[in-house]
Design a protein around this motif. Structure first.
Motif, PDB file in Angstrom:
ATOM      1  N   ASN A   2       0.838  -1.186   0.000  1.00  0.00           N
ATOM      2  CA  ASN A   2       0.000   0.000   0.000  1.00  0.00           C
ATOM      3  C   ASN A   2       0.882   1.247   0.000  1.00  0.00           C
ATOM      4  O   ASN A   2       1.911   1.300   0.670  1.00  0.00           O
ATOM      5  N   ARG A   3       0.471   2.275  -0.743  1.00  0.00           N
ATOM      6  CA  ARG A   3       1.315   3.467  -0.908  1.00  0.00           C
ATOM      7  C   ARG A   3       1.604   4.184   0.410  1.00  0.00           C
ATOM      8  O   ARG A   3       2.606   4.911   0.508  1.00  0.00           O
ATOM      9  N   ASN A   6       5.033   3.905   1.689  1.00  0.00           N
ATOM     10  CA  ASN A   6       6.086   4.640   0.976  1.00  0.00           C
ATOM     11  C   ASN A   6       6.433   5.962   1.646  1.00  0.00           C
ATOM     12  O   ASN A   6       7.555   6.462   1.508  1.00  0.00           O
ATOM     13  N   GLU A  38       3.224  18.316  -3.017  1.00  0.00           N
ATOM     14  CA  GLU A  38       4.092  17.188  -3.362  1.00  0.00           C
ATOM     15  C   GLU A  38       5.414  17.704  -3.932  1.00  0.00           C
ATOM     16  O   GLU A  38       6.501  17.223  -3.560  1.00  0.00           O
ATOM     17  N   ARG A  86      -4.677  10.596  -9.544  1.00  0.00           N
ATOM     18  CA  ARG A  86      -3.998   9.331  -9.818  1.00  0.00           C
ATOM     19  C   ARG A  86      -3.529   9.222 -11.271  1.00  0.00           C
ATOM     20  O   ARG A  86      -2.675   8.396 -11.588  1.00  0.00           O
ATOM     21  N   THR A  89      -0.078  11.509 -10.336  1.00  0.00           N
ATOM     22  CA  THR A  89       0.845  11.282  -9.228  1.00  0.00           C
ATOM     23  C   THR A  89       0.528   9.993  -8.486  1.00  0.00           C
ATOM     24  O   THR A  89      -0.626   9.540  -8.472  1.00  0.00           O
ATOM     25  N   GLN A  90       1.546   9.439  -7.855  1.00  0.00           N
ATOM     26  CA  GLN A  90       1.391   8.258  -7.008  1.00  0.00           C
ATOM     27  C   GLN A  90       1.639   8.592  -5.532  1.00  0.00           C
ATOM     28  O   GLN A  90       1.846   7.691  -4.711  1.00  0.00           O
ATOM     29  N   PRO A  92       0.945   9.045  -1.751  1.00  0.00           N
ATOM     30  CA  PRO A  92      -0.097   8.450  -0.917  1.00  0.00           C
ATOM     31  C   PRO A  92      -1.189   9.477  -0.582  1.00  0.00           C
ATOM     32  O   PRO A  92      -0.887  10.618  -0.215  1.00  0.00           O
ATOM     33  N   GLY A 118      -8.183   5.083  -6.131  1.00  0.00           N
ATOM     34  CA  GLY A 118      -6.802   5.146  -5.666  1.00  0.00           C
ATOM     35  C   GLY A 118      -6.592   5.765  -4.306  1.00  0.00           C
ATOM     36  O   GLY A 118      -5.510   6.275  -4.012  1.00  0.00           O
ATOM     37  N   ASP A 120      -5.668   5.494  -0.520  1.00  0.00           N
ATOM     38  CA  ASP A 120      -4.804   4.550   0.180  1.00  0.00           C
ATOM     39  C   ASP A 120      -5.187   4.318   1.636  1.00  0.00           C
ATOM     40  O   ASP A 120      -4.838   3.287   2.212  1.00  0.00           O
TER      41      ASP A 120
END
Length: 258
Positions: A2-3, A6, A38, A86, A89-90, A92, A118, A120
């Motif tokens: 799961n992100r 990260n 981000e 999504r 960007t990825q 979380p 998406g 998390d």
């Protein structure tokens, strides 16, 4: 994986978690602000789902909820925001909401939507630990982490909550509602020691953090810090033009966590 995990890999120091209310001042601005945070170094973003009775929030975030609702932001609007993010960007993304909107949406449908767009993780401040079980299976099937909140309380209760935690633990720095605080006097080191004895789930401290100095001090004893009201105040002050101010602010905090 799961992100959420990260955010705590420590490639760039301790995790910085930023919060904003979706739809304040409008949903396109929220998307832009998240991407700007981000870019400035945020490791995870909490997205507040606007609600008419946000009992854990102070005046700053309560007012942001009212502004977002007044421009028509709904739970489905927030899901669409995440879907759009999504594609870009990825990072979380964790929703902060209350139990009533999730119940009204339907537990199964809500978590299926989280999975499809998406999301998390989810934070539900008014979900008692003892009632968490009714959501656990829906969340597990859809790979959504239910983030536990731990407030200054008894060692036994801290142990019970920590043992069943996932994603990360949101350690509430002070009793009361959200909002900027000049001083945070709670013995957080002792609480973190009790948490560490029960679980290896990362611990992030929130409620009241607003300055780089506070972030540095609290990041030194935890796995990350959470900033909400200070970010929302920047958005309140600058509206649709807040992006560069958010970048500078988030960067100033993240620099103290590296």
């Amino acid at each position: 994986m799961n992100r959420v995990s990260n955010a705590f890999l420590n490639k760039n120091g301790k995790a910085f978690i930023g919060f904003l209310t979706a739809g304040d001042p409008d949903i396109k601005s929220s998307e832009r602000f998240i991407l700007e945070m981000e870019k400035a170094g945020a490791d995870l973003i909490e997205i507040g789902v606007p609600f008419s009775d946000p009992i854990a929030e102070g005046k700053v975030i309560e007012a942001a909820n009212a502004r977002a609702l007044s421009c028509g932001t709904t739970t489905d609007t927030v899901f669409e925001l995440v879907r759009n993010l999504r594609a870009i960007t990825q990072i979380p993304l964790v929703l902060l909401t209350y139990l009533n909107p999730v119940f009204k949406y339907g537990y199964e449908s809500f978590f299926e939507c989280c999975n499809s767009v998406g999301v998390d993780g989810i934070i539900i401040p008014d979900l008692p630990h003892e009632e968490k079980g009714e959501l656990t299976e829906h969340a597990r099937k859809n790979d959504v982490r239910i983030i536990s909140l731990i407030a200054p309380t008894s060692k036994e209760r801290i142990k019970r909550i920590a043992e069943s935690s996932s994603g990360f633990i949101y350690l509430v720095s002070s009793m009361g509602v959200t909002g900027v605080r000049d001083n945070i006097d709670t013995d957080l080191e002792s609480i973190i020691k009790d948490i560490r004895a029960a679980t290896d789930t990362p611990v992030a401290i929130g409620f009241g953090i607003s300055t780089p100095e506070q972030a540095k001090a609290l990041g030194g004893i935890s796995d990350g810090v959470i900033v909400g009201s200070a970010i929302v105040k920047i958005i309140e002050r600058h509206g649709v033009n807040a992006a560069p101010y958010l970048y500078d602010y988030v960067k100033s905090i993240k620099c103290e966590l590296i």
